[in-house]
Design a protein around this motif. Structure first.
Motif, PDB file in Angstrom:
ATOM      1  N   LEU A   1      -6.899 -23.029  -3.815  1.00  9.26           N
ATOM      2  CA  LEU A   1      -5.976 -23.104  -2.683  1.00  9.26           C
ATOM      3  C   LEU A   1      -5.281 -21.762  -2.450  1.00  9.26           C
ATOM      4  O   LEU A   1      -5.101 -21.326  -1.308  1.00  9.26           O
ATOM      5  CB  LEU A   1      -4.935 -24.201  -2.931  1.00  9.26           C
ATOM      6  N   ARG A   2      -4.888 -21.113  -3.547  1.00 10.77           N
ATOM      7  CA  ARG A   2      -4.225 -19.805  -3.430  1.00 10.77           C
ATOM      8  C   ARG A   2      -5.190 -18.760  -2.869  1.00 10.77           C
ATOM      9  O   ARG A   2      -4.800 -17.909  -2.046  1.00 10.77           O
ATOM     10  CB  ARG A   2      -3.718 -19.377  -4.804  1.00 10.77           C
TER      11      ARG A   2
ATOM     12  N   LYS B   1      -7.682 -19.422  -0.908  1.00  8.62           N
ATOM     13  CA  LYS B   1      -7.846 -19.822   0.495  1.00  8.62           C
ATOM     14  C   LYS B   1      -6.748 -19.221   1.373  1.00  8.62           C
ATOM     15  O   LYS B   1      -7.004 -18.723   2.468  1.00  8.62           O
ATOM     16  CB  LYS B   1      -7.821 -21.350   0.557  1.00  8.62           C
ATOM     17  N   VAL B   2      -5.528 -19.254   0.870  1.00  8.46           N
ATOM     18  CA  VAL B   2      -4.383 -18.704   1.611  1.00  8.46           C
ATOM     19  C   VAL B   2      -4.563 -17.210   1.866  1.00  8.46           C
ATOM     20  O   VAL B   2      -4.338 -16.717   2.989  1.00  8.46           O
ATOM     21  CB  VAL B   2      -3.068 -18.943   0.841  1.00  8.46           C
ATOM     22  N   GLU B   3      -4.989 -16.483   0.836  1.00  9.01           N
ATOM     23  CA  GLU B   3      -5.146 -15.033   0.964  1.00  9.01           C
ATOM     24  C   GLU B   3      -6.256 -14.664   1.944  1.00  9.01           C
ATOM     25  O   GLU B   3      -6.136 -13.694   2.711  1.00  9.01           O
ATOM     26  CB  GLU B   3      -5.426 -14.413  -0.410  1.00  9.01           C
TER      27      GLU B   3
ATOM     28  N   ALA C   1      -7.269 -16.527   4.487  1.00  9.67           N
ATOM     29  CA  ALA C   1      -6.771 -16.870   5.821  1.00  9.67           C
ATOM     30  C   ALA C   1      -5.840 -15.773   6.355  1.00  9.67           C
ATOM     31  O   ALA C   1      -5.895 -15.414   7.530  1.00  9.67           O
ATOM     32  CB  ALA C   1      -6.036 -18.212   5.768  1.00  9.67           C
ATOM     33  N   LYS C   2      -4.990 -15.251   5.473  1.00 14.27           N
ATOM     34  CA  LYS C   2      -4.088 -14.168   5.874  1.00 14.27           C
ATOM     35  C   LYS C   2      -4.873 -12.934   6.304  1.00 14.27           C
ATOM     36  O   LYS C   2      -4.572 -12.305   7.327  1.00 14.27           O
ATOM     37  CB  LYS C   2      -3.169 -13.793   4.710  1.00 14.27           C
TER      38      LYS C   2
ATOM     39  N   HIS D   1      -6.335 -19.908  10.800  1.00 13.20           N
ATOM     40  CA  HIS D   1      -5.647 -21.070  10.250  1.00 13.20           C
ATOM     41  C   HIS D   1      -6.221 -21.368   8.861  1.00 13.20           C
ATOM     42  O   HIS D   1      -7.438 -21.272   8.648  1.00 13.20           O
ATOM     43  CB  HIS D   1      -5.853 -22.283  11.165  1.00 13.20           C
ATOM     44  N   ILE D   2      -5.339 -21.720   7.929  1.00 15.79           N
ATOM     45  CA  ILE D   2      -5.758 -21.974   6.544  1.00 15.79           C
ATOM     46  C   ILE D   2      -6.875 -23.009   6.469  1.00 15.79           C
ATOM     47  O   ILE D   2      -7.812 -22.884   5.672  1.00 15.79           O
ATOM     48  CB  ILE D   2      -4.549 -22.431   5.690  1.00 15.79           C
ATOM     49  N   ASP D   3      -6.803 -24.031   7.342  1.00 17.28           N
ATOM     50  CA  ASP D   3      -7.778 -25.119   7.265  1.00 17.28           C
ATOM     51  C   ASP D   3      -9.171 -24.696   7.713  1.00 17.28           C
ATOM     52  O   ASP D   3     -10.144 -25.434   7.516  1.00 17.28           O
ATOM     53  CB  ASP D   3      -7.295 -26.308   8.101  1.00 17.28           C
TER      54      ASP D   3
ATOM     55  N   LYS E   1      -0.276 -15.208  -9.671  1.00 19.31           N
ATOM     56  CA  LYS E   1       0.619 -15.930  -8.751  1.00 19.31           C
ATOM     57  C   LYS E   1       1.633 -16.789  -9.492  1.00 19.31           C
ATOM     58  O   LYS E   1       2.821 -16.810  -9.141  1.00 19.31           O
ATOM     59  CB  LYS E   1      -0.219 -16.803  -7.814  1.00 19.31           C
TER      60      LYS E   1
ATOM     61  N   GLY F   1       3.559 -26.049  -5.304  1.00 21.25           N
ATOM     62  CA  GLY F   1       2.120 -25.809  -5.205  1.00 21.25           C
ATOM     63  C   GLY F   1       1.318 -26.715  -6.129  1.00 21.25           C
ATOM     64  O   GLY F   1       0.403 -27.419  -5.683  1.00 21.25           O
TER      65      GLY F   1
END
Length: 312
Positions: free
Chosen positions: A153-154, A156-158, A160-161, A166-168, A217, A231
């Motif tokens: 998940l972490r 995935k966030v990076e 997306a940034k 969008h994260i999804d 993280k 989280g």
């Protein structure tokens, strides 16, 4: 569903308990802690009840000490978060040996009381999942750990940034150890269904830096606010919800390998299908050659620790 949380007085245990109490399928929630922390759990229960009144949810919440494990029987899932955090000067093996005694004790006690699913959150999570599996003697589909799900998940966030999406829209996962040897599966990563390698900006993606950020993280959050709770709690909720609703979601959890991917007698983060039966390892995902070599190293690293705690 009836869900029990062992270690509910801690940050992660409390966060998990709050989120679960808000789920419509959780009808009974058992909060378990050591005797000296029972007041904390009593306060947690009252706080959750107040929150439920505001969200128009209802859930029966029970409290037990970790010796009697009262109310545990009939649990569909038992989540174990108990354990010590790693202290300064303590090696990973030192931590593994200390927490293995705690997790092993609970796994045996739970197995004596009911036939359930064991969901391990305690770190080092791969080694603790192995210990819980060995000591509970449950079927392996019923014992699993958070593994690299939160790491995925972490990651995935990076991504997306970096791509500004969008994260999804991002689909990716990290396998192996929840630790320094974790392995990102770039070959299986996509954005909006398009392989990430097909994007022009992929050549500028700082993968090493991003993975280093993912690895650190937890420590970063601890240094900033004293601990990570939301989280991990949300990641746990993903898993419990998938089981409750029989969703067959593909998540990356730690589970016992018995020949899959060429490894035996070890628990590691691998893709699994999650449903009401527990977890089922998915083996027909192809790694790149480089990814598999890194995954092999990661699993071998975990196995060294598993051997050390097996008979504790």
């Amino acid at each position: 569903m009836k869900v029990s949380v062992i270690g509910a007085s801690g940050k992660v245990g409390g966060g998990i308990s709050f989120l679960l109490a808000n789920e419509p399928y959780v009808k009974e929630l058992v909060l378990i802690s050591r005797n000296k922390s029972l007041n904390k759990v009593k306060g947690l229960r009252e706080d959750i009840y107040d929150a439920l009144a505001g969200t128009r949810r209802d859930c029966d919440i029970f409290i037990s000490d970790d010796e009697t494990l009262k109310f545990l029987d009939g649990s569909d899932i038992v989540i174990i978060t108990s354990g010590l955090p790693r202290k300064e000067g303590m090696s990973r093996l030192d931590l593994a040996k200390v927490n293995a005694k705690i997790v092993g004790k609970y796994a045996k006690k739970v197995a004596e009381i009911c036939d359930t699913k064991l969901f391990i959150i305690t770190n080092p999570v791969d080694v603790m999942t192995y210990k819980a599996y060995i000591d509970s003697k449950f079927e392996r589909n019923k014992v699993f750990g958070l593994g690299t799900h939160l790491d995925s998940l972490r990651f995935k966030v990076e991504i997306a940034k970096f791509f500004g999406v969008h994260i999804d829209e991002v689909r990716t996962r990290i396998v192996g150890e929840h630790g320094d040897t974790m392995v990102p599966l770039i070959s299986s990563t996509s954005i909006g269904g398009v392989p990430i390698t097909r994007f022009k900006r992929f050549k500028d993606l700082p993968i090493k830096e991003i993975i280093d950020e993912v690895k650190k993280k937890g420590e970063k959050i601890i240094s900033l606010k004293g601990g990570s709770e939301f989280g991990p709690a949300a990641a746990v909720l993903n898993v419990v919800r998938s089981i409750a609703n029989n969703e067959n979601r593909l998540l990356t959890l730690s589970t016992y390998l018995d020949g899959e991917f060429g490894f035996t007698d070890v628990c590691a983060g691998v893709p699994v299908k999650v449903n009401r039966d527990g977890v089922e390892i998915v083996t027909d995902i192809l790694f790149s050659e480089k990814e598999f070599e890194a995954f092999k190293h990661s699993v071998e690293t975990i196995k060294k620790y598993c051997i050390e705690v097996k008979d504790i």
